[in-house]
Design a protein around this motif. Structure first.
Motif, short mmCIF file in Angstrom:
data_model
loop_
_atom_site.label_atom_id
_atom_site.label_comp_id
_atom_site.label_asym_id
_atom_site.label_seq_id
_atom_site.Cartn_x
_atom_site.Cartn_y
_atom_site.Cartn_z
N TYR C 74 -0.26 -5.28 -6.64
CA TYR C 74 -1.12 -4.21 -6.14
C TYR C 74 -2.58 -4.47 -6.51
N GLU C 77 -3.98 -7.09 -4.37
CA GLU C 77 -4.21 -6.53 -3.03
C GLU C 77 -5.54 -5.78 -2.98
N LYS C 80 -8.44 -7.98 -2.92
CA LYS C 80 -8.67 -8.55 -1.59
C LYS C 80 -9.51 -7.61 -0.75
N GLY C 96 -3.92 -0.61 -4.20
CA GLY C 96 -3.01 -1.65 -3.73
C GLY C 96 -1.68 -1.07 -3.28
N LYS C 99 -2.20 0.54 0.06
CA LYS C 99 -2.31 -0.45 1.13
C LYS C 99 -0.97 -1.12 1.42
N SER C 100 -0.05 -1.01 0.46
CA SER C 100 1.24 -1.67 0.64
C SER C 100 2.32 -0.69 1.07
#
Lengths: 387, 450, 441
Positions: C74, C77, C80, C96, C99-100
């Motif tokens: 996470y 992520e 990123k 994260g 977003k996941s």
């Protein structure tokens, strides 16, 4: 006067790590005290109204070696608290009788506690500015806080602060804000005149000089550069944001300029431009200060923004300043700047405004990487933007 | 004779120290660390025992009434021959295994030529060991390093298109690990006889009997390892039983205090970490701070700088001492060491000045750690590889004087053994404690005498 | 490991409570229950419950992700998406996770917030966290600014400010959200229940004063504070839980037992420590093992006060419902100034007869970490006991180096051990006699 002379004077103040100017002020003004304030915003009017000198403390700025300060902070915390502790432990702050720690972030907040333990004989006060902007709630709270602070400052100064004193002080700071405003307007309109590095030094002097003297310095500088014969360059017009607390070294600002950027706006001296309009001069001055805070505070990472999308002010700035790009410069480990950044960069992406980002620390020694990055950024703006 | 052993498994080297019952050092051993912790400890320990034997030989020789001056020379030659024997044993193993490797299928095409070239290399290497040679300034005392530099020099000269340099080196790299991780007879008994006969010649033939007897007496003294303590830290468990391990910080603090009895503060800048330790009068740690997550300012950092500048690490200090201008270096981040250095050189700063600035920056980090641990009290002992660096020492002296006042600074060229020395003393103290408790003598983990 | 009938009942109870809460969350849309995201320090659970709102604590999600070894991914992520490696790992883990797919610890998707209650208590980063979430969820936010106790107390002015906000901003929003009117009686009932549970909680925390301590006040402690810091304070369930827990702990005291660890009954108590700082979540059990393997028990910790300090006398007071909420918020550990934190640590070291203070300095968390080195020196000075210092992180697994931590921790414990033998410290623990050391002649 030539601008270079004024800049030289300001440069002298900037590089003086012994604080000779405020020390000399104290000697000239028998018995009057100096109160230091950490970044970002403190109501200097109250200090000034008590006949005391507000001194802006921005850490070591890379000019002193940290020997003892490092013993108090782990490596994953920014530089400014360690250089501030260093300056205090080495006696350079001994001319000040009190210190204000505004609610900037947890590091500055906790620094107030470090101060109370290390320097129990000095007044150290944590000033929590409101994050609620309703007059009846946050406003009331802030007024109460300001009244407490007023009492404390009266105690330190050994005199009362009358409402008239305070209004007079507010008037002086309004003048200062106006002068700074004019300087920024000039940087916007003719950035080849009011160069960023020079402007920075002129503004920094406001940390050390009595407010009227500083206002005069700013005005003199603005007048002088308007007269000066300075060549216009094809530089990219950029906003610089994120450097509102721990300051970048002077060399970094110079590097950005040399890399082809006109910094038409920055938030490095945002503490002195926190209130975007004049503070009212009628009625209760404490209320006036509070109202100004509630209604006219600049949008910045350390302040909650309830009413609007917090990326809007940046976009408005870009438009208003006719900026071609934004440079995000944040100190390493700075939670406020670094957590704010993705929100702002995403908004700029949607608006099609180019940006670049890097981190620095106040004691950064060499700028090669930043020079290349900024140069590439400026070049790409010049090549690809529609002028 | 009862002996007490301390073993320190460091990241770069493994050290062992043997003490007698009085706490005097009998022998010390050092070897390069390797992935088999147990073996590294074993080898260091055996080296220490060899050292002890030579100490005993010294004692025996010193009792001989005649030929005192000659006996000193004899002892030196004996040690040299002994070391030669050890190296030859390892070289033979390296040779045999390399030739064996050359027999493998993948070298089928070039087998004959490869065998020739390897033989040539090893014959030359063996000659170089047997014949006394002008010392070519070797970088290290370890077999691996000596062999590597000599082998690669020869490999370069014999390499050709069908047998490139890389191929020869790949054989070496593979085989050296096998050699290092095997148990070999590098011990005293295994090699002393051969070494002894190599030392007896025309000059001292008359004393041959006395010498032989002295050596025999020394070899016969039983060395009983009563107790051993291990220290060091690494990813795997240390190869000692739990109650025979002491933290390397404690061992280091005690070792420094034993080496310099007035020690109150210890600074150790090792290869990968820096420790600031406060000890009481008995050498027991009262406070410590470590910087072990990032190698900034440690020995490894200087290694990177040396590499960048194409210098030996030992040359950095002297060069820094010739600096005339103050260059302020703010970060000692190893990741950016190379880039920062190149940057400054292109900016026109001189190497000497940059180096001086770097040394100061390293010491500044150490000063912060010292401050966190409780400051610098009198006396102040500086250990670790960086303590041999005169520029680092000069910077430290200056900063300590400026910030804490007069402090007696202790540095020993043998400071690399500090941890093992402390461990050995813990072994001694543990024994005394258990005797106080009336416990019977405990067999050490390695058992008996070598 | 023997299975007593008394033991483990509290654990089952807690599991039940948590499962129940998550199933309510999973069905929130269907049942029409509104969901409020808020923070643990300064959480106004009683108020939310009085409106039948469901609280979610992103901090808890983050730490759960850490314990389940998901947070590393996470965090990456989030990085990123432009987040810096320097910032708080809780925030990055949350972003994260979002977003996941926003899958919660039970494997079910977490409901999005209907309201973000930004309880701005003890931590600046909370502000940025919910500003970020606001942009992701596009839902209303209400700010509750709890002033920092800069001078070491909650002043009447600070209290008034918080109460004004609750009255003027928070309650109207909650009414709007829930469609219900503010029911002060219902709130008072919740507060009454809170106070009862708090009594038992404090008893449990203070049980560590016994020798041996029947609990671990840090690793074990994080399980004990769960219900009181989260969705259950003010409920009958919480009262039951703490009553059960108290009985279990009382039983252990009678039997002279130490704490239970993941590997069973802990061995003999050799060291008593006070720990300052949050735990590491990604290697929680591994970290704990380093302690109990050496016979080290944590008798008191400050992290277990991060969601409320109850052992200095404070209880939720139903007679002053809004004022008591303000006092509760203002008193959370990270909202106290450093001198008060030092006072608390010294109090714990002394009253719990600790051998010393250990600081677990968290890379991500400025609120706890900035100033800890100074606090460490002060506590050492004032108590005469030694302090140890290790560095980890909350949920970023890249910052947990087992070998380094073990080295520092073991060195610290051995240091204490050696000091005891030498008898140079003023108070030697009851279990060890004073020894004189002699080196052999």
């Amino acid at each position: 006067m030539r601008p270079e002379e004024l800049v030289e004077f300001a440069d002298g103040l900037y590089h003086d790590t012994e604080f000779s100017a405020p020390r000399a002020w104290r000697e000239r003004n028998n018995g009057r005290k100096a109160i230091g304030y950490l970044p970002i915003y403190a109501p200097r009017e109250l200090i000034d109204a008590a006949g005391m000198l507000p001194v802006g403390l921005l850490g070591g700025r890379g000019l002193i070696e940290i020997i003892r300060g490092d013993a108090y902070y782990q490596s994953y915390i920014c530089q400014i608290p360690r250089s501030t502790v260093e300056l205090a432990l080495s006696g350079r702050y001994d001319f000040m009788d009190g210190f204000l720690f505004p609610s900037t972030c947890d590091v500055i907040r906790n620094l107030s506690g470090v101060w109370k333990v290390l320097f129990p004989n000095k007044y150290a006060h944590y000033l929590d500015v409101p994050q609620n902007f309703e007059k009846a709630i946050g406003g009331q709270y802030y007024e109460r806080e300001l009244r407490h602070l007023r009492k404390d400052l009266e105690g330190l100064a050994g005199r009362t602060i009358s409402d008239d004193d305070l209004r007079a002080s507010i008037a002086r700071y309004n003048q200062n804000r106006q002068a700074i405003s004019e300087l920024f307007e000039l940087r916007n309109a003719a950035p080849w005149r009011a160069l960023a590095t020079e402007s920075y030094l002129i503004l920094y002097a406001g940390c050390l000089l009595p407010v009227e003297e500083h206002t005069q310095l700013v005005r003199d500088y603005v007048a002088a550069v308007k007269q000066a014969d300075r060549p216009m360059r094809d530089n990219a017009r950029v906003l610089l944001t994120g450097a509102f607390c721990e300051q970048p070294p002077l060399g970094l600002i110079r590097t950005l300029e040399m890399a082809g950027c006109y910094i038409v706006w920055d938030d490095m001296s945002i503490g002195r431009r926190w209130l975007e309009q004049d503070v009212g001069l009628t009625g209760d001055p404490i209320e006036a200060l509070s109202d100004a805070f509630l209604q006219h505070s600049i949008t910045t990472a350390v302040k909650y923004e309830p009413t609007i999308d917090r990326t809007i002010p940046l976009r408005r700035l870009v438009e208003g300043a006719r900026a071609e790009g934004v440079v995000f410069a944040a100190p390493s480990f700075c939670d406020p700047a670094l957590l704010e950044q993705p929100m702002l960069t995403q908004a700029l992406d949607r608006a099609g405004v180019p940006w670049t980002a890097f981190k620095y620390s106040e004691n950064l020694g060499q700028f090669q990487v930043i020079r290349e990055q900024a140069g590439t950024f400026a070049d790409s703006i010049k090549l690809w933007s529609e002028s | 004779m009862n002996v007490f052993c301390g073993i320190d498994l460091g990241s770069t080297t493994t050290k062992a120290v043997l003490l007698d019952e009085r706490g005097d050092i009998l022998g010390r051993g050092i070897t390069n660390s390797r992935s088999n912790y147990f073996l590294a400890a074993e080898i260091a320990r055996e080296e220490a025992f060899i050292g002890a034997r030579f100490t005993l030989i010294d004692r025996e020789l010193s009792r001989l009434s005649e030929g005192e001056k000659q006996s000193v020379g004899f002892r030196k030659r004996l040690l040299t021959q002994f070391r030669k024997q050890q190296i030859l044993s390892q070289l033979h193993s390296l040779r045999d295994k390399s030739l064996e490797e050359a027999e493998s299928d993948r070298y089928q095409e070039i087998r004959k030529v490869l065998h020739q070239k390897l033989s040539h290399i090893f014959v030359t290497m063996e000659e170089g060991i047997r014949r006394p040679r002008l010392n070519a300034g070797k970088k290290s005392d370890f077999f691996r390093d000596q062999a590597s530099s000599e082998y690669s020099r020869l490999a370069e000269s014999v390499a050709e298109e069908s047998i490139p340099f890389e191929l020869l080196m790949s054989i070496f790299d593979k085989v050296i690990i096998l050699v290092e991780n095997q148990r070999m007879d590098l011990t005293f008994e295994g090699n002393i006889r051969t070494a002894l006969s190599a030392c007896i010649d025309g000059d001292n033939a008359g004393l041959a009997d006395s010498y032989e007897q002295a050596v025999a007496r020394a070899a016969a003294i039983p060395l009983t390892e009563v107790r051993a303590i291990g220290t060091g830290y690494g990813r795997q468990r240390l190869p000692f039983p739990k109650d025979m391990i002491r933290s390397e910080i404690l061992c280091h603090g005690l070792g420094a205090n034993i080496s310099f009895p007035g020690t109150a503060t210890v600074l150790d800048i090792g290869g990968q970490d820096t420790k600031a330790i406060q000890v009481d009068a008995r050498g027991i740690v009262t406070s410590f701070q470590m910087n072990d997550r990032c190698a900034a300012g440690c020995g490894r950092y200087l290694g990177y700088i040396a590499d960048e500048m194409n210098l030996g690490v030992h040359e950095l200090g002297p060069m820094a001492m010739t600096s005339t201008r103050h260059v302020k270096i703010n970060s000692t981040c190893t990741v950016f060491a190379g880039a920062e250095l190149r940057d400054r050189l292109t900016m026109g700063q001189r190497r000497e000045d940059i180096l001086a600035g770097l040394h100061r920056a390293i010491i500044l980090r150490a000063m912060a750690l010292l401050a966190r641990s409780g400051g610098v009290s009198n006396e102040f002992t500086f250990t670790g590889g960086v303590a041999n660096n005169q520029a680092a020492v000069a910077a430290l002296r200056k900063l300590v004087a400026e910030n804490y006042g007069e402090r007696k600074l202790n540095i020993s060229p043998d400071s690399i053994y500090t941890g093992a020395l402390g461990a050995a003393h813990f072994a001694l103290r543990a024994e005394s404690e258990s005797r106080e408790e009336g416990a019977s003598r405990v067999e050490s983990a390695f058992g008996g005498s070598p | 490991m023997s299975h007593d009938t008394i033991k483990d009942q509290s654990m089952f109870k807690q599991k039940e409570m948590i499962a129940g809460h998550f199933s309510k969350l999973a069905t929130a849309k269907e049942t029409g229950r509104k969901v409020v995201y808020t923070f643990v320090p300064g959480n106004l659970t009683e108020l939310l419950l009085s409106f039948d709102l469901l609280p979610v604590y992103p901090e808890i999600n983050a730490l759960q992700s850490g314990m389940r070894k998901k947070s590393g991914a996470y965090v990456t992520e989030a990085e990123k998406y432009g987040h810096s490696e320097d910032v708080c790992a809780y925030v990055k883990s949350d972003i994260g996770m979002l977003k996941s797919g926003n899958i919660g610890p039970t494997g079910e998707k977490l409901p999005p917030p209907d309201l973000l209650l930004l309880s701005y208590t003890g931590c600046f980063t909370f502000m940025k966290w919910f500003e970020l979430l606001k942009r992701e969820y596009d839902c209303p936010v209400v700010m509750l600014h709890v002033p920092y106790q800069g001078d070491g107390t909650m002043t009447p002015d600070m209290r008034k400010y918080v109460v004004d906000q609750i009255k003027g901003e928070l309650i109207p929003k909650l009414e709007q959200l829930s469609g219900k009117a503010y029911d002060e009686d219902r709130l008072k009932e919740c507060l009454r229940r809170s106070a009862r549970a708090e009594d038992d909680l404090v008893w449990v925390l203070e049980s560590a004063r016994h020798r041996p301590s029947p609990i671990d006040g840090y690793f074990g402690g994080v399980y004990y504070i769960g219900p009181i810091f989260t969705a259950f304070r003010g409920t009958e369930d919480a009262i039951d839980y703490y009553r059960l827990l108290r009985a279990e702990v009382a039983d252990r005291i009678t039997k002279g037992l130490g704490p239970i660890t993941p590997e069973g009954q802990m061995g003999p108590e050799k060291y008593r420590l006070v720990v300052e700082g949050p735990p590491n979540w990604t290697h929680f059990n591994e970290f704990w093992k380093m302690f109990y393997d050496e016979g080290a028990v944590v008798v008191a910790s400050t992290y277990t006060r991060v969601g409320g300090v109850y052992d200095l006398g404070f209880r939720h007071d139903p007679e002053r419902p809004l004022e008591t909420l303000a006092d509760y918020c203002g008193g959370c550990y990270t909202n106290r100034n450093l001198p008060s934190r030092i006072d608390l640590l010294c109090k714990y070291v002394t009253e719990y007869q600790a051998d010393g203070l250990l600081i677990n300095s968290i890379k991500s968390c400025n609120s706890f970490s900035a100033g800890q080195l100074m606090m460490m020196r002060e506590v050492e000075k004032r108590t005469g006991k030694p302090a140890g210092f290790v560095e980890t992180d909350l949920v970023d697994p890249r910052y947990f180096s087992a070998a380094n931590i073990k080295n520092r921790l073991e060195s610290y414990l051995q240091m204490i051990e050696q000091k005891r033998k030498g008898g140079t410290i003023s108070q030697s623990p009851a279990s060890e006699g004073v020894r004189r050391l002699e080196v052999l002649p």
